[in-house]
Design an enzyme around this catalytic site. Structure first.
Site, PDB file in Angstrom:
ATOM      1  CD  GLU A  73       5.903  -3.524   9.149  1.00 12.93           C
ATOM      2  OE1 GLU A  73       6.145  -4.298   8.197  1.00 12.93           O
ATOM      3  OE2 GLU A  73       6.757  -3.191  10.004  1.00 12.93           O
ATOM      4  CG  HIS A 142       5.441 -15.126   7.298  1.00 16.48           C
ATOM      5  ND1 HIS A 142       6.433 -15.093   8.235  1.00 16.48           N
ATOM      6  CD2 HIS A 142       5.898 -14.418   6.237  1.00 16.48           C
ATOM      7  CE1 HIS A 142       7.472 -14.407   7.757  1.00 16.48           C
ATOM      8  NE2 HIS A 142       7.164 -13.991   6.550  1.00 16.48           N
TER       9      HIS A 142
END
Length: 359
Positions: A73, A142
């Site tokens: 990321e 998540h």
């Protein structure tokens, strides 16, 4: 838990469409109209993204404009910064909310500061799409609601849609912006539907404007993103208790629309802020402070908050207890000091009563 549908107006040529479809249309239309728009992220190409938001884009625009990246990321966002500095408009997908944390250094040190650092000479037309929030049975990393981190970083715009039309309109506006935008997509609303036409998408309010989704006179529910349908359902359920609740969808967390929020609270005299993020240090504290500073003499009770609990996101089997639901919203409304009413007229603000000679 069931949630009330957000009201829409049926128009000719429209048919049911999901928020996911509207987001895909927004990306496709932006890429078709502007060759500088590039989509990048983990699995956005041949897979079409975990939630299939980028489905079909690589086939239509090629791998150079819809690019699968390594699982890194910080590298994804760092690359996007360079692309934006050289005149492109990258749209980055962070696959899940908590996956974005490794990129925070890039976000805080460079993305948010570039325009200020260059005294406005260098824009940062970068959109960071982040699926966020719970309600889908996701495991740890998540299902986070991390909007407070982005809101606390000067130089970023932070928006989150709650309707199909806003999903399209706000994403198009974000991609067109010369300021960096963190675009938070409520995962559990991806499959919510409304009558909508991709050929003739309706105009929506711009970034920085809130919208009243339901008018009311008893109290204001101030909310955004995945909690908007919850508040609408709570407002309907509250009718049996004699409460007429107004629901304000913030849409834009930064810039914040004080005007619309305060106008609502001044009409009703009471407010509850509802969101999935934690209560301590969460967005609700800032929102409540802004309301209190601007509406103190109109308030009939303290501004209350309904939020996620102050703990790491729980396992899937427990998330229903963690997420703000209709019962918790109604419990908060019941604590808005209704016994302090000085008049039987619902929603009449304290300042109005004082002006009328009440003591």
């Amino acid at each position: 838990m069931t949630t009330a549908a957000i009201p829409t107006t049926r128009k000719a040529g429209r048919k049911p469409a999901s928020m996911a479809q509207a987001l895909t249309s927004a990306l496709r239309d932006a890429m078709a109209e502007d060759p500088t728009v590039h989509v990048m992220g983990e699995d956005v190409g041949s897979l079409g993204g975990v939630f299939r938001i980028t489905d079909g884009l690589v086939k239509e625009f090629g791998e150079e404009r819809c690019t699968d990246t390594p699982l890194a990321e910080a590298g994804i966002l760092g690359t996007a910064i360079g692309m934006a500095m050289y005149g492109l408009r990258p749209v980055v997908e962070m696959q899940f909310d908590a996956f974005a944390y490794p990129a925070f250094e890039q976000l805080i040190s460079h993305v948010s500061r570039m325009r200020n650092r260059t005294r406005g000479a260098m824009p940062m037309p970068l959109t960071i799409r982040i699926p966020y929030g719970g309600g889908i049975g996701g495991v740890e990393h998540h299902s986070d609601s991390s909007e407070a981190y982005y809101m606390a970083t000067p130089g970023l715009h932070v928006v989150t849609p709650a309707t199909v039309a806003d999903a399209y309109g706000l994403l198009r506006a974000s991609i067109a912006s010369d300021d960096p935008v963190v675009f938070l997509e409520p995962k559990r609303l991806y499959w919510s539907k409304a009558d909508w036409s991709p050929e003739q998408p309706e105009q929506v309010a711009p970034i920085g404007r809130a919208v009243v989704r339901r008018a009311g006179r008893s109290a204001s529910l101030i909310t955004y993103g995945p909690s908007v349908p919850v508040c609408l359902e709570a407002a309907e359920a509250a009718r049996s208790e004699g409460w007429d609740l107004e629901v304000v969808d913030l849409r834009s967390l930064v810039p914040f629309d004080d005007e619309t929020v305060c106008a609502s609270v001044r009409r009703t005299g009471r407010a509850v802020v509802v969101h999935e993020s934690t209560g301590f240090g969460g967005p609700g504290g800032e929102i409540a402070a802004r309301i209190t500073e601007r509406c103190f003499h109109y308030l009939e009770a303290p501004v209350l908050r309904v939020a996620g609990f102050d703990l790491p996101y729980p396992p899937p089997m427990l998330e229903r207890h963690h997420l703000p639901g209709v019962d918790r919203v109604l419990d908060a409304v019941a604590r808005l000091q209704w016994e302090a009413d000085w008049t039987s007229e619902p929603g009449r603000g304290g300042a109005e009563r004082l002006a009328g000679g009440a003591h």
